[in-house]
Design a protein around this motif. Sequence first.
Motif, mmCIF file in Angstrom:
data_model
loop_
_atom_site.group_PDB
_atom_site.id
_atom_site.type_symbol
_atom_site.label_atom_id
_atom_site.label_comp_id
_atom_site.label_asym_id
_atom_site.label_seq_id
_atom_site.Cartn_x
_atom_site.Cartn_y
_atom_site.Cartn_z
ATOM 1 N N ALA A 67 8.998 6.340 -4.059
ATOM 2 C CA ALA A 67 7.848 5.464 -3.829
ATOM 3 C C ALA A 67 7.754 4.404 -4.924
ATOM 4 O O ALA A 67 7.448 3.235 -4.646
ATOM 5 N N PHE A 68 8.031 4.808 -6.152
ATOM 6 C CA PHE A 68 7.992 3.858 -7.278
ATOM 7 C C PHE A 68 9.060 2.778 -7.115
ATOM 8 O O PHE A 68 8.808 1.594 -7.382
ATOM 9 N N PRO B 240 0.826 -1.212 0.000
ATOM 10 C CA PRO B 240 0.000 0.000 0.000
ATOM 11 C C PRO B 240 0.855 1.255 0.000
ATOM 12 O O PRO B 240 1.890 1.310 0.661
ATOM 13 N N MET B 241 0.430 2.246 -0.764
ATOM 14 C CA MET B 241 1.128 3.518 -0.847
ATOM 15 C C MET B 241 0.151 4.632 -0.488
ATOM 16 O O MET B 241 -1.047 4.530 -0.783
ATOM 17 N N TYR B 242 0.678 5.694 0.125
ATOM 18 C CA TYR B 242 -0.196 6.757 0.597
ATOM 19 C C TYR B 242 0.311 8.126 0.140
ATOM 20 O O TYR B 242 1.481 8.291 -0.201
ATOM 21 N N GLY B 243 -0.599 9.091 0.162
ATOM 22 C CA GLY B 243 -0.224 10.461 -0.175
ATOM 23 C C GLY B 243 -0.118 10.679 -1.672
ATOM 24 O O GLY B 243 -0.333 9.769 -2.485
ATOM 25 N N ILE C 137 17.717 0.144 12.086
ATOM 26 C CA ILE C 137 17.293 -0.529 10.863
ATOM 27 C C ILE C 137 15.918 -0.014 10.465
ATOM 28 O O ILE C 137 14.965 -0.084 11.244
ATOM 29 N N ASP C 138 15.817 0.520 9.240
ATOM 30 C CA ASP C 138 14.538 0.972 8.697
ATOM 31 C C ASP C 138 14.187 0.112 7.494
ATOM 32 O O ASP C 138 14.974 0.016 6.545
ATOM 33 N N PHE C 139 13.034 -0.533 7.533
ATOM 34 C CA PHE C 139 12.572 -1.287 6.371
ATOM 35 C C PHE C 139 11.049 -1.303 6.360
ATOM 36 O O PHE C 139 10.412 -1.321 7.413
ATOM 37 N N GLU C 140 10.504 -1.252 5.115
ATOM 38 C CA GLU C 140 9.068 -1.111 4.932
ATOM 39 C C GLU C 140 8.612 0.071 5.788
ATOM 40 O O GLU C 140 9.112 1.162 5.657
ATOM 41 N N ASN D 238 0.232 7.876 -4.685
ATOM 42 C CA ASN D 238 -0.782 7.753 -5.723
ATOM 43 C C ASN D 238 -0.159 7.795 -7.117
ATOM 44 O O ASN D 238 -0.504 6.992 -7.991
ATOM 45 N N TYR D 239 0.753 8.739 -7.331
ATOM 46 C CA TYR D 239 1.400 8.848 -8.636
ATOM 47 C C TYR D 239 2.290 7.638 -8.914
ATOM 48 O O TYR D 239 2.317 7.110 -10.027
ATOM 49 N N ALA D 240 3.020 7.204 -7.899
ATOM 50 C CA ALA D 240 3.896 6.041 -8.058
ATOM 51 C C ALA D 240 3.076 4.789 -8.367
ATOM 52 O O ALA D 240 3.460 3.976 -9.220
ATOM 53 N N SER D 241 1.936 4.632 -7.703
ATOM 54 C CA SER D 241 1.079 3.471 -7.924
ATOM 55 C C SER D 241 0.527 3.472 -9.348
ATOM 56 O O SER D 241 0.483 2.424 -10.011
ATOM 57 N N ALA D 242 0.101 4.650 -9.820
ATOM 58 C CA ALA D 242 -0.432 4.752 -11.186
ATOM 59 C C ALA D 242 0.643 4.413 -12.214
ATOM 60 O O ALA D 242 0.380 3.705 -13.200
ATOM 61 N N LEU D 243 1.858 4.909 -11.994
ATOM 62 C CA LEU D 243 2.958 4.621 -12.912
ATOM 63 C C LEU D 243 3.298 3.135 -12.881
ATOM 64 O O LEU D 243 3.550 2.517 -13.925
#
Length: 249
Positions: free
Chosen positions: A158-159, A63-66, A218-221, A70-75
């Motif tokens: 995001a993409f 899931p992507m937000y903001g 550690i940062d992931f997801e 939204n633009y990354a998901s559409a692409l």
Amino acid sequence: MSLSRIVQRRAYAFTAMTRAYSNIPSFTKPNSALASMSPSLRVERNYSAGSQVKETHVMVPIPMYGVAGNYASALYVSAVKANMLDRVESELKTLMEAVNSSPSFRNFIKDLSVPRDTRLKAVREIFEESSFSDITKNFLAVAAELGRLRQLESIAKAFMRLTLAHKGEVHAVVTTVIPLPAEEEKDLKQVLGKILGPGKTVKFEEKIDPSILGGLIIDFEDKRFDISIKTRAAKMERLLYEPVDFLNI
């Protein structure tokens, strides 16, 4: 000619356009309402993937937000339908390298005072000399038309998260004081692999930050494991300042 060379060559023009519009009084700049009514400012997106596009339902892997999400998901959906995900990913990386190599162009796309038709003109000029796919061209045309070029870096990040998830890869940022020894990096990947479950591969990005004093972050997801000395010291300090209830000791 590489995209970086194209952008660098046009850097003077980007700077000139930005300066020209920054000197125009605000009441003479076309606002979004006027721009949408003016035929001269309309954009026709004639870039299409043609017969390559598969009419299938595509779901984003995470899931992507903001706005960026939204633009990354559409692409992502467009690229997957056209079976061009790898190419679009490569083009987006090339584009961001070019943007980051040219402060003039970076400032140009982030300047909200530049009218829409001027942004579109700049994007079209890059199109003419690049070998981008129609999907990437479409994306940039839409972003320029709707004033989202200033968020290009966030959209690209995001993409990239979506493409990694599509491949079963997880991007993990490991922050340490000194580079991790190879053996410790291997052990850490195994631990994260168990947390993430089967079918996923961890891709590390190492960051050096002496301010954490020791340990690692550690940062992931959407998760963060903070076992740095700096954080542990801060927690200890808070405990020391808390009042002690001697009656319950």
